[in-house]
Design a protein around this motif. Structure first.
Motif, short mmCIF file in Angstrom:
data_model
loop_
_atom_site.label_atom_id
_atom_site.label_comp_id
_atom_site.label_asym_id
_atom_site.label_seq_id
_atom_site.Cartn_x
_atom_site.Cartn_y
_atom_site.Cartn_z
N TYR A 24 0.83 -1.55 0.28
CA TYR A 24 -0.01 -0.36 0.07
C TYR A 24 0.87 1.25 0.02
CZ TYR A 24 -4.42 -2.42 1.14
OH TYR A 24 -5.04 -3.98 0.84
N LYS A 59 -13.97 0.34 2.28
CA LYS A 59 -13.42 -1.13 2.87
C LYS A 59 -13.11 -0.58 4.10
CE LYS A 59 -11.34 -5.48 2.32
NZ LYS A 59 -13.06 -6.13 2.65
N GLU A 60 -13.22 -1.19 4.99
CA GLU A 60 -12.74 -0.80 6.28
C GLU A 60 -11.46 -1.65 6.64
OE1 GLU A 60 -16.05 1.03 9.52
OE2 GLU A 60 -16.11 -1.25 8.81
N ILE A 61 -10.51 -1.39 7.12
CA ILE A 61 -9.57 -1.95 7.46
C ILE A 61 -9.17 -1.49 9.48
CG2 ILE A 61 -8.27 -1.81 5.50
CD1 ILE A 61 -7.01 0.41 5.90
N MET A 96 -4.09 -8.30 4.62
CA MET A 96 -4.62 -7.39 2.99
C MET A 96 -3.08 -6.87 2.59
SD MET A 96 -7.89 -5.24 4.23
CE MET A 96 -7.36 -5.13 2.41
N ILE A 108 -1.74 -4.07 7.24
CA ILE A 108 -2.79 -3.93 7.15
C ILE A 108 -3.62 -5.02 6.95
CG2 ILE A 108 -4.62 -3.46 5.48
CD1 ILE A 108 -1.36 -1.59 5.35
N TYR A 109 -5.08 -5.16 7.91
CA TYR A 109 -5.48 -6.58 7.93
C TYR A 109 -7.54 -6.00 7.76
CZ TYR A 109 -1.94 -8.31 10.37
OH TYR A 109 -0.42 -8.74 11.17
N GLU A 110 -7.73 -6.91 8.02
CA GLU A 110 -8.89 -6.42 7.32
C GLU A 110 -9.50 -6.10 9.36
OE1 GLU A 110 -11.43 -10.64 7.84
OE2 GLU A 110 -9.82 -11.51 8.19
N PHE A 111 -10.85 -5.54 8.77
CA PHE A 111 -11.33 -4.82 10.02
C PHE A 111 -12.08 -5.91 10.73
CE2 PHE A 111 -14.42 -1.93 12.14
CZ PHE A 111 -14.01 -1.14 13.40
#
Length: 201
Positions: A24, A59-61, A96, A108-111
């Motif tokens: 990212y 998208k939430e992260i 992610m 960066i991870y899924e929320f």
């Protein structure tokens, strides 16, 4: 961080396209987290704070901002993140991608909408949500996630820092294990070698 034999790491990376790990842009993460605003801070772990973010597509992260004192090189960091990102199971929090800019290293991870299990266990009001069916589902999911880490994944990982604050819950109260790459001690098994490295919690 995970300690792994250099030859084992080369073997693993060689079987996975580095492009699988999404990198990212730092500025996009700054925008997503409102410059790491205190209002977006979800918590503070042993390896740094975690912030909620929102990507342009809505998208939430969750963004983990690692401590700058780790001394880990950029390529070593990216290789390790590629390894962790390929540990995928429905009961593990999905990574992610990552972001690297100078001394900044971000994961960066899924929320996870319902945060961690401890927020329910230690709150007399929220605890009522944990009926026996929900509790069984959480226990079963955590066991399945550990079975994957210990036996079913290509790289065998022993968490050794599993606690209620590391069990996150999605919007349907399904459990997902977090920090499996950053526990107090990690064992990684590649081929027939086992390597240990004690870590801070």
């Amino acid at each position: 961080m995970i300690k792994i034999h250099r030859d084992g790491l080369r073997e693993y990376i060689g079987k996975h396209d580095p492009s699988e790990l999404k990198i990212y842009d730092f500025d996009s993460i700054l925008i997503a987290t409102d410059s790491f605003s205190i209002t977006n801070k979800l918590g503070q772990g042993g390896f740094g704070p975690v912030y909620k973010g929102m990507l342009p597509e809505g998208k939430e992260i969750a963004v983990k901002r690692l401590s700058t004192s780790s001394g880990q090189g950029v390529e070593e960091f990216k290789n390790e993140m590629l390894l962790i990102s390929n540990l995928q199971h429905k009961n593990l929090v999905r990574m992610m991608g990552c972001c690297v800019k100078e001394d900044e290293k971000l994961l960066i991870y899924e929320f996870m909408a319902n945060k961690s299990l401890d927020t329910f266990l230690y709150d007399s009001m929220k605890r009522a949500v944990l009926n026996w069916a929900t509790r069984f589902n959480i226990i079963h999911g955590v066991a399945r996630g550990l079975l994957y880490l210990h036996h079913d994944s290509y790289v065998k990982v022993i968490h050794r820092d599993l606690k209620v604050s590391n069990i996150l819950l999605d919007e349907k109260m399904n459990p997902k294990i977090s920090d499996f790459g950053f526990g107090r001690s990690i064992a990684v098994h590649v081929r027939h070698d086992l390597y240990w490295k004690p870590l801070k919690s």
